[in-house]
Write an enzyme that holds these catalytic residues in place. Sequence first.
Site, PDB file in Angstrom:
ATOM      1  N   PRO A   2       0.655  -1.302   0.000  1.00 53.05           N
ATOM      2  CA  PRO A   2       0.000   0.000   0.000  1.00 53.05           C
ATOM      3  C   PRO A   2       0.672   1.335   0.000  1.00 53.05           C
ATOM      4  CG  PRO A   2      -0.350  -1.155   2.031  1.00 53.05           C
ATOM      5  CD  PRO A   2       0.627  -1.902   1.219  1.00 53.05           C
ATOM      6  N   GLU A   3       1.782   1.602  -0.506  1.00 49.56           N
ATOM      7  CA  GLU A   3       2.167   3.016  -0.622  1.00 49.56           C
ATOM      8  C   GLU A   3       2.080   3.361  -2.113  1.00 49.56           C
ATOM      9  OE1 GLU A   3       5.586   4.012   1.845  1.00 49.56           O
ATOM     10  OE2 GLU A   3       5.032   2.471   3.269  1.00 49.56           O
ATOM     11  N   LYS A  54      -2.255   7.152  -2.877  1.00 47.63           N
ATOM     12  CA  LYS A  54      -2.616   5.841  -2.342  1.00 47.63           C
ATOM     13  C   LYS A  54      -3.995   5.378  -2.781  1.00 47.63           C
ATOM     14  CE  LYS A  54       0.167   6.131   1.818  1.00 47.63           C
ATOM     15  NZ  LYS A  54       0.097   6.235   3.268  1.00 47.63           N
ATOM     16  N   ASN A 172       4.759   4.465   5.474  1.00 45.05           N
ATOM     17  CA  ASN A 172       5.772   4.280   6.496  1.00 45.05           C
ATOM     18  C   ASN A 172       7.160   3.912   5.993  1.00 45.05           C
ATOM     19  OD1 ASN A 172       6.298   4.583   9.223  1.00 45.05           O
ATOM     20  ND2 ASN A 172       6.181   2.373   9.585  1.00 45.05           N
TER      21      ASN A 172
END
Length: 427
Positions: A2-3, A54, A172
Amino acid sequence: MPECPELHLASVYINARCAGRRFTGAVEKSEVNKNAEVPFSCPEYTISAVSRGKELKVILTPLSGRHHVTHIVFRFGMSGSITMKNVSEMPKHAHLRFYTKDVPRQVLCFVDPRRFGSWHVNGSWQSERGPCVIQEYEQFRENVLKNLSDKVFDKPICEALLNQKYFNGIGNYLRSEILFRSQTPPFMQARPVLEAVKHMDEGNDLPLRKKVKIKKESPDILELCSLLPKEVVNLGGKGYEPGQSNDYSILLNWARCYFVPGMKSLKDHNGRTVWFQGDPGPLAPKGTKGGKPLKRKKATKPKSKARAVKKEENDEQIESKVVKSSARKRVMKSIKVEEEDGIKIEKPQRTKRTSQGVGNKKTSRRGSARKTSSHPQNIKATVQTSKVPRAVKAKTPQRKTAIPTRESSRIRILRKSGGRAAESTTD
DNA sequence: CGTCCACGTCTAC
DNA sequence: TAGACCTGGACGG
C-alpha cells in the site's frame, strides 16, 4: 501493498494484464467483506486503471449495449493488492472479482487479507488527499510550500510526511527512506525543514544554472518524495507484496533505512515505527533517555494488550531494532548492540561477507524475507548494511554512528535468487 | 498457545 | 489521541 509505488504498480499491472481482454458478467464480492456490492453486470466489458497517491481507480467499460461506464476507487489499507489468476486458482481473501469472458477463464481479484482496504463505486479521489507525489509532482510541491502555516507542519517531519493531505502516497517505509536520504532527523519540526526548501527555491543569490546543479546532485526533501517512489516503481514487480514474490525482497533490498539493521527506530506519536540514523531530533517522544535497557515487558493485561504494551514502551522509548529469533541470533554474532542516550542501535560489525551464505538463503535479511516471511519485523537474518546517502552527502551534521558500507554482493545474490519477473507478467 | 508486529485509515471519547 | 478494524507470520514458553 500500500504506498504509492504499489498502487501505481497495481494500475500498470491491470493495464498490462487486461489489455485486449474481455470481461463478462457481474462483479463478485466475497461474503465476508463489508464494503458495498458493485452493482455492475455486463455481457462484455474491458478493464483499465489509473492511480493517484494511495488510491487506485479501476474503470469498467462496456463494449456494447446500454450499459454505463463504471469506475471503482480503491484504497488498499495495510494489505490490499491486485492480482489476476486462473479461476481455478482463486486466491484466499479475494474480496472483489472480475471474470474474463475468454477461456481459460481468469479472474482479476482485489485481494486483502486484513480487510482494511475499501472501494467506492463511482467514487471520486478522496477530496482531502493532495496531489500524487509521483504523477502530480509540481502540484504536490506547490501544495506543500504554499501551506506551510498549516498546523500539520508544527509536527515532526516524520509525522507530517504521513499526512495524505500534503503527501498523498507516502507511507511508512517511504518516509523513513526520504528522511534518511535527505539526512533529516525525523523529529525535527516540519515547518523549518520545509521553509528551508522554500527559501532555496526563492533564493536569488544563485544563478539558475547553479541551482539546477545543486538540485540534481542533492535533491531536496520534496523532490525525494517523488524520486524515491519512482525508484521503487522502477524496481518493477509489484513492490511491497509480502510473501508471494521476490518483488518484496527486492523492495526491502532497495531500502537503505527501513528495517535495516544498524538503523535506529522509534515509535512516533501515533505509534508508528520510524527508522532513522543518527540524531532523532528535538521533538522525539519523551523518555528516550532513561538509559533503561529497555526490556520488553510481558503483557499481562487482559484486553487490548498490544496497545497497552505499546504504551509502556513508549514511555521508555525504544530502540533500534533488535530483532529476535534464532536465525537472527546467528547473525547477531556479527552485530553488537550499543546504546546511545537510551536508544539502542544495532550496529553491523562485520565488514566482509563471503559469498557463500549466499547460496543458502539465510544470508541476508532480505533474502530471508523473501523466502519465508511477509513481515520485515519478522526477519532476522541480517547482514545488511547501509550505504551512505548519495543524494545529500555533505550537508548534514555528521552522524554519530559510522555509516557502514554496503555489500555489493547482496544485491546480486538476491536478484539472482529470484528472477522475479516470473509471476508478474504471466498468465 | 499467547504475544507482537505489519505497507492505513477512520471515528468515537 | 486512544482504540477499532483484521489476518497471519515469527517467536518464545
